[in-house]
Design an enzyme around this catalytic site. Structure first.
Site, PDB file in Angstrom:
ATOM      1  N   THR A 644       0.840  -1.208   0.000  1.00  0.00           N
ATOM      2  CA  THR A 644       0.000   0.000   0.000  1.00  0.00           C
ATOM      3  C   THR A 644       0.873   1.257   0.000  1.00  0.00           C
ATOM      4  OG1 THR A 644      -0.197  -0.115   2.416  1.00  0.00           O
ATOM      5  CG2 THR A 644      -1.957  -1.115   1.138  1.00  0.00           C
ATOM      6  N   GLY A 713       1.297   9.958   2.576  1.00  0.00           N
ATOM      7  CA  GLY A 713       0.283  10.162   1.541  1.00  0.00           C
ATOM      8  C   GLY A 713       0.636  11.244   0.544  1.00  0.00           C
ATOM      9  N   GLU A 714       1.214  12.312   1.030  1.00  0.00           N
ATOM     10  CA  GLU A 714       1.354  13.483   0.173  1.00  0.00           C
ATOM     11  C   GLU A 714       2.766  13.753  -0.322  1.00  0.00           C
ATOM     12  OE1 GLU A 714      -1.784  16.589   1.729  1.00  0.00           O
ATOM     13  OE2 GLU A 714      -1.093  15.294   3.318  1.00  0.00           O
TER      14      GLU A 714
HETATM   15 MO1  MOS Z   1      -4.846  15.776   1.780  1.00  0.00          MO
HETATM   16  S1  MOS Z   1      -4.824  17.595   0.833  1.00  0.00           S
HETATM   17  O1  MOS Z   1      -4.513  16.305   3.322  1.00  0.00           O
HETATM   18  O2  MOS Z   1      -6.141  14.810   1.466  1.00  0.00           O
END
Ligand code: MOS
Length: 747
Positions: A644, A713-714
């Site tokens: 993932t 994630g980012e």
């Molecule tokens: Mo993100 S912009 O914190 O989904």
């Protein structure tokens, strides 16, 4: 009232996970099978008896007053149940102004507009009416028949023109508007070598695969919504406030989401209007936004202008680093997008100044979109670092390494973890950076000009707070409950892995319930916080549960056997442990836990980092631009699930490629209308645009975080646009400082 059956998600098929070794194992996503086979029910797919279908009507001016609204033709369409406007919609409580403390806390609206309770129009696309019908076809047929007339006011809709009116941005809880060290302007003027450049980026739209949708059902003064939200707790509190009922009367479901990227964080008009419509007609209402409606009535990323000035000694030591940005917000709300974030953290410049102004515009307010701040900031800064490297005739990686800071450049704090150097070194070796001839336009393959570019990736760490309940049953199974969100990143999967190891049981025996506000309250899924936030509480709850089980095992003489043996010996069907509670006191305590974690996390400079590498091919005759190779080497702490994690990082790189090459919100500067409201006019990368994306990580735990986790994630989207712009310069000798890099700019 029928509430749809709960969706239980079985573990994926590769259940060969070793007991005690679930963390670090590439387990399949638990939601993957349900999503791929179509059995997952998304918000718009929940059915209720007597369900009605709603369609929004949007304002066609940017600013003004509705003087007349004619709904007769729409109401006459067969199947139409009601047409609601500001003249006949139920009165609800006015929204609260967005607030910088609350924006990290309980209730966030995308705007402070009192939808359908006001005759004022604040942007082109603002919902001014809703048609409710027995079929979606009837609602869609009727909506365009609603005719409004307006008293128009002058509107601020042209970002280029409004920049001169911009005023200093205040910043928020985590990020001040201005950072200053020494005298950066004087140091720039005195520098042996300098660059002083301007980078611009357009507005962007999320375009998650699943458009926003709400199904709203009232039962007396109890409201149930199935809503596309990445923040069910805030959505619940916001709806409770607007409709004047206790939060305990509102239930928000969001078991499955088809992506969010920040676009489903705030509460947007569709959610409020669906609940309002359901109240008005006394029947369940489904309001599923079309792609166009999403892009007219939910926020996207701000456009930006960024001055980056760098001063250096001849041997490449930064003496000055300046970033001065202008971004936009809406007159009715909008998030502060901290474009100076990378400039404050990446390099040990002797003098530093970052500041930011806001242009207030009569447009849909901007909101968070993947790596808000860092996506724009790394494009500008990391392009400028490449330009400075050419001025210095230095390798761009060597320039970065020469300016690696010992401590956080603005605050002087120690880093909890920093392997920026290792990310570049290992990445450069794997990518073959040494084969690059630094001379622009020097590498060619037939008609294709070949270029290689690199850039740093950076995203700070934020941890919020989660309530969690964990139960172990006498059959050996465990249940983890927390109202967090699964947007496709594998959130439930990794929490099951974490709980399995913490309890010392089989991964398959762990069930996870999430995406429902009736569960213990979870954090919003944003700012890459969710995994570490929920893990903090899952680990605490599992530790407490383990203490209880150990004590019971001692009493029942089952020490050394599997945990459930103690429960069976004692005749106890289950044992539970919780972090947090839903009481008033529990909520206060949870705010206290947030503050203490936040302050503790603030003692160190914490971030996800990485090095992006790309190879581009630009057709010498046509300017056609292709990304041919990609490598992202990341410093993102300990990896819970390599499958993932890799998928998250790859997806983020794809988003960065879109930002670099094709995506842009087009707004008509005459009237403020979004011209790129559909996927026919807003170009996201498609499969054929994307090369194989190689991602890897250093897997070094951040010892200040639970299990060494750093949210990832980012970070994968940061640095992507700069790496591409730098590669395009290397390939063609053309420096593009204005995104997207379309072929007309490289020819
Ligand atoms: Mo993100 S912009 O914190 O989904």
């Amino acid at each position: 009232m029928t509430t749809p059956a709960k969706t239980h998600i079985a573990p994926g098929p590769d259940a060969s996970v070793p007991v005690g070794g679930a963390v670090g194992h590439p387990v399949d996503r638990r939601d993957g099978r349900a999503k791929a086979t179509g059995t997952a029910r998304f918000s718009a797919e929940h059915r209720y008896p007597d369900l009605t279908y709603a369609t929004l009507v949007h304002a066609t001016i940017a600013r003004g007053t509705i003087t007349h609204i004619d709904t007769a033709a729409a109401a006459a369409v067969p199947g139409v149940v009601a047409v609601l406007t500001h003249l006949n919609a139920p009165r609800i409580k006015p929204p609260r102004k967005p607030n910088i403390v609350r924006d990290l806390g309980p209730d966030v609206s995308g705007t402070d507009v009192d939808y359908l309770n006001t005759d004022q129009v604040f942007w082109d696309g603002q919902p001014i009416a809703v048609v409710i019908a027995t079929t979606s076809a009837a609602a869609n047929e009727a909506a365009p028949l609603v005719e409004a007339t307006y008293d128009k006011l002058p509107a601020r809709v042209d970002f280029a023109a409004e920049q001169k009116n911009a005023t200093p941005a205040k910043g928020d809880l985590t990020f001040a508007g201005v950072a200053k060290k020494g005298d950066a302007e004087a140091a720039l003027a005195a520098a042996e070598v300098s660059v002083d450049l301007r980078y611009t980026t357009p507005g962007l739209q999320h375009n998650a695969i699943e458009p926003h949708a709400t199904v709203a059902v009232w039962d007396g003064d109890h409201l149930t919504v199935h809503d596309t939200t990445q923040s069910i707790t805030q959505s619940r509190r916001y709806l409770a406030w607007r409709f004047g009922v206790p939060a305990s009367h509102v239930r928000v479901h969001a078991e499955f989401l088809g992506g969010g990227f920040g676009g489903k964080f705030a509460v947007w008009p569709g959610t409020v209007i669906a609940a309002m419509a359901a109240k008005a007609v006394g029947r369940p209402v489904r309001l599923a936004l079309t792609r166009t409606a999403v892009n007219r009535a939910t926020g996207g990323r701000t456009a930006s202008t960024n001055r980056i000035a760098l001063g250096a000694t001849r041997d490449g030591r930064l003496t000055s680093l300046i970033q001065d940005s202008i971004t936009r917000i809406g007159s009715t709300g909008g998030q502060f997008e901290p474009t100076g974030s990378p400039a404050r953290h990446l390099y040990g410049a002797q003098n530093l100044l970052t500041r930011q102004d806001h242009a207030v515009m009569d447009l849909m307010p901007n909101t968070w979109l993947r790596a808000p701040g860092e996506a724009i900031g790394t494009f500008a800064l990391e392009s400028a670092m490449d330009e400075l490297a050419y001025e210095l005739s230095m390798d761009p990686i060597a320039l970065r390494m020469r300016n690696e800071p010992e401590t956080d450049p603005t605050k002087g704090k120690k880093f909890s973890q920093r392997m920026q150097r290792e990310a570049f070194e290992r990445g450069a070796e794997r990518f073959g950076w040494a084969d690059r001839d630094p001379e622009p336009r020097s590498m060619r393959d037939g008609e294709w000009l070949v270029g290689m570019g690199t850039a740093a990736a950076f995203h700070p760490v934020l941890r919020l707070v989660a309530d969690v309940k964990v139960r172990l049953s006498d059959d050996g199974s465990a249940l983890v409950q927390c109202g967090f969100h699964e947007m496709g990143m594998g959130a439930a999967t990794v929490q099951a892995q974490i709980a399995a190891d913490a309890l010392g049981i089989d991964y398959e025996k762990v069930r996870v319930e999430y995406g429902d506000s009736a569960l213990p309250s979870g954090p919003m899924a944003g700012n890459s916080n969710q995994t570490a936030t929920v893990a903090t509480s899952v680990l605490a709850a599992c530790a407490e549960l383990t203490r209880k089980i150990t004590a019971l095992a001692r009493r029942t003489g089952t020490t050394g056997q599997e945990p459930a043996a103690a429960l069976r010996a004692a005749g106890t069907p289950f044992l539970e442990a919780s972090v947090g509670s839903a009481t008033r006191l529990g909520e206060l305590r949870s705010q206290g836990r947030f503050l203490s974690t936040f302050l503790k996390d603030q003692r160190r400079s914490k971030a996800a980092r990485g090095a992006q590498f790309c190879e581009v091919r630009v057709n010498a005759d046509t300017g056609e631009l292709r990304i041919s190779r990609w490598l992202g080497m990341f410093d993102v702490g300990h990896i819970i699930n390599p499958k993932t994690a890799a998928s998250q990082l790859r997806g983020a790189v794809v988003m960065g490629i879109g930002m670099a090459l094709s995506e842009q919100s087009l707004i008509d500067p005459r009237n403020g209308r979004t011209m790129s409201a559909g996927l026919d006019s807003y170009y996201v990368p498609v499969h054929a645009d994307i090369p194989p994306i190689d991602v890897d990580w250093l897997d070094e735990p951040d010892r200040t975080m639970p299990l060494g986790i750093i949210g990832l994630g980012e970070v994968g989207t940061t640095g992507v646009a700069a790496a591409i712009a730098n590669a395009v310069f290397h390939a063609t000798g053309r420096r593009v400082r204005d995104l997207p890099i379309t072929l007309d700019k490289v020819l």
